[in-house]
Design a protein around this motif. Sequence first.
Motif, PDB file in Angstrom:
ATOM      1  N   PHE A 104       0.799  -1.059   0.020  1.00  0.00           N
ATOM      2  CA  PHE A 104       0.152   0.017  -0.068  1.00  0.00           C
ATOM      3  C   PHE A 104       1.035   1.113   0.000  1.00  0.00           C
ATOM      4  CE2 PHE A 104      -3.897  -2.509   1.117  1.00  0.00           C
ATOM      5  CZ  PHE A 104      -3.350  -3.280   1.828  1.00  0.00           C
ATOM      6  N   ALA A 105       0.157   2.357  -0.267  1.00  0.00           N
ATOM      7  CA  ALA A 105       0.922   3.708  -0.073  1.00  0.00           C
ATOM      8  C   ALA A 105       1.599   3.744   1.376  1.00  0.00           C
ATOM      9  CB  ALA A 105      -0.023   4.605  -0.302  1.00  0.00           C
ATOM     10  N   GLU A 106       1.158   2.950   2.323  1.00  0.00           N
ATOM     11  CA  GLU A 106       1.669   2.983   3.841  1.00  0.00           C
ATOM     12  C   GLU A 106       2.632   2.122   3.982  1.00  0.00           C
ATOM     13  OE1 GLU A 106       0.195   6.197   4.450  1.00  0.00           O
ATOM     14  OE2 GLU A 106       0.873   5.476   6.235  1.00  0.00           O
ATOM     15  N   SER A 107       3.094   1.262   2.867  1.00  0.00           N
ATOM     16  CA  SER A 107       4.225   0.008   3.061  1.00  0.00           C
ATOM     17  C   SER A 107       5.505   0.406   3.429  1.00  0.00           C
ATOM     18  CB  SER A 107       4.052  -0.550   1.661  1.00  0.00           C
ATOM     19  OG  SER A 107       2.873  -1.387   1.513  1.00  0.00           O
ATOM     20  N   TRP A 108       5.580   1.789   3.489  1.00  0.00           N
ATOM     21  CA  TRP A 108       6.992   2.351   3.834  1.00  0.00           C
ATOM     22  C   TRP A 108       7.027   2.323   5.407  1.00  0.00           C
ATOM     23  CZ3 TRP A 108       6.933   6.306   7.092  1.00  0.00           C
ATOM     24  CH2 TRP A 108       5.665   7.130   7.097  1.00  0.00           C
ATOM     25  N   ARG A 109       5.983   2.178   6.013  1.00  0.00           N
ATOM     26  CA  ARG A 109       5.909   2.125   7.577  1.00  0.00           C
ATOM     27  C   ARG A 109       6.601   0.880   8.123  1.00  0.00           C
ATOM     28  NH1 ARG A 109       3.304   6.445   9.943  1.00  0.00           N
ATOM     29  NH2 ARG A 109       2.051   7.564   8.558  1.00  0.00           N
ATOM     30  N   GLY A 110       7.761   0.888   8.805  1.00  0.00           N
ATOM     31  CA  GLY A 110       8.179  -0.198   9.336  1.00  0.00           C
ATOM     32  C   GLY A 110       7.096  -0.963  10.389  1.00  0.00           C
ATOM     33  N   SER A 111       6.141  -0.102  10.925  1.00  0.00           N
ATOM     34  CA  SER A 111       5.414  -0.767  12.125  1.00  0.00           C
ATOM     35  C   SER A 111       4.386  -1.469  11.260  1.00  0.00           C
ATOM     36  CB  SER A 111       4.759   0.254  12.806  1.00  0.00           C
ATOM     37  OG  SER A 111       4.014   1.041  11.715  1.00  0.00           O
ATOM     38  N   ASN A 112       4.164  -1.627  10.206  1.00  0.00           N
ATOM     39  CA  ASN A 112       3.206  -2.482   9.397  1.00  0.00           C
ATOM     40  C   ASN A 112       3.671  -4.016   9.292  1.00  0.00           C
ATOM     41  OD1 ASN A 112       1.337  -0.623   8.861  1.00  0.00           O
ATOM     42  ND2 ASN A 112       2.250   0.117   6.860  1.00  0.00           N
ATOM     43  N   TYR A 113       4.998  -4.073   9.511  1.00  0.00           N
ATOM     44  CA  TYR A 113       5.497  -5.619   9.139  1.00  0.00           C
ATOM     45  C   TYR A 113       5.711  -6.281  10.581  1.00  0.00           C
ATOM     46  CZ  TYR A 113       6.593  -3.616   4.792  1.00  0.00           C
ATOM     47  OH  TYR A 113       6.408  -2.959   3.482  1.00  0.00           O
ATOM     48  N   GLU A 114       5.201  -7.414  10.552  1.00  0.00           N
ATOM     49  CA  GLU A 114       5.316  -8.296  11.987  1.00  0.00           C
ATOM     50  C   GLU A 114       6.607  -9.127  12.000  1.00  0.00           C
ATOM     51  OE1 GLU A 114       1.594  -7.311  10.745  1.00  0.00           O
ATOM     52  OE2 GLU A 114       2.885  -8.855   9.584  1.00  0.00           O
ATOM     53  N   HIS A 115       7.122  -9.297  11.196  1.00  0.00           N
ATOM     54  CA  HIS A 115       8.465 -10.118  11.223  1.00  0.00           C
ATOM     55  C   HIS A 115       9.459  -9.467  10.328  1.00  0.00           C
ATOM     56  CE1 HIS A 115       5.628 -13.115  12.764  1.00  0.00           C
ATOM     57  NE2 HIS A 115       5.050 -13.208  11.462  1.00  0.00           N
ATOM     58  N   TRP A 116      10.774  -9.735  10.955  1.00  0.00           N
ATOM     59  CA  TRP A 116      11.862  -9.188  10.332  1.00  0.00           C
ATOM     60  C   TRP A 116      13.170 -10.116  10.439  1.00  0.00           C
ATOM     61  CZ3 TRP A 116      12.391  -4.043   8.875  1.00  0.00           C
ATOM     62  CH2 TRP A 116      11.241  -3.106   8.798  1.00  0.00           C
ATOM     63  N   GLY A 117      14.192  -9.895   9.268  1.00  0.00           N
ATOM     64  CA  GLY A 117      15.388 -10.747   9.148  1.00  0.00           C
ATOM     65  C   GLY A 117      16.208  -9.825  10.012  1.00  0.00           C
ATOM     66  N   GLN A 118      17.486 -10.513  10.002  1.00  0.00           N
ATOM     67  CA  GLN A 118      18.700 -10.177  10.774  1.00  0.00           C
ATOM     68  C   GLN A 118      19.278  -9.030   9.990  1.00  0.00           C
ATOM     69  OE1 GLN A 118      18.605 -12.706   9.244  1.00  0.00           O
ATOM     70  NE2 GLN A 118      20.758 -12.714   8.094  1.00  0.00           N
TER      71      GLN A 118
END
Length: 126
Positions: A104-118
Amino acid sequence: VQLVESGGGLVQHGGSLRLSCAASGFTFDDYAIGWFRQAPGKEREWVACISSRNVVPLYDASVKGRFFATRDTGKNTVYLRMNTLKAEDTAVYYCAADDRGSCFAESWRGSNYEHWGQGTQVTVSS
């Protein structure tokens, strides 16, 4: 749940690299995958997003036309092909998973993502 980035390294200005983000422990096909990067002393910034249905990815203006995100559902892996690399592309690159599935247009927000790599380090020499 695990996301593992690989493929980083040292490359000359103008060169190319392909990063990989291998996912496990969740239903990969349901998630959009974002790529972010963080340079030393700078804020983390969004680079790209590719949706669960592999529709046309979204890119930040700074990489559009040079970086290309693809996904291989059979391998539970997302790739980021980076061409014409510049010194300012030097950063640690992270992939992240968003359970909404779409970009989405808001996909730049890191808070939208639940899982992260190292993260994986990319260094571009001038």
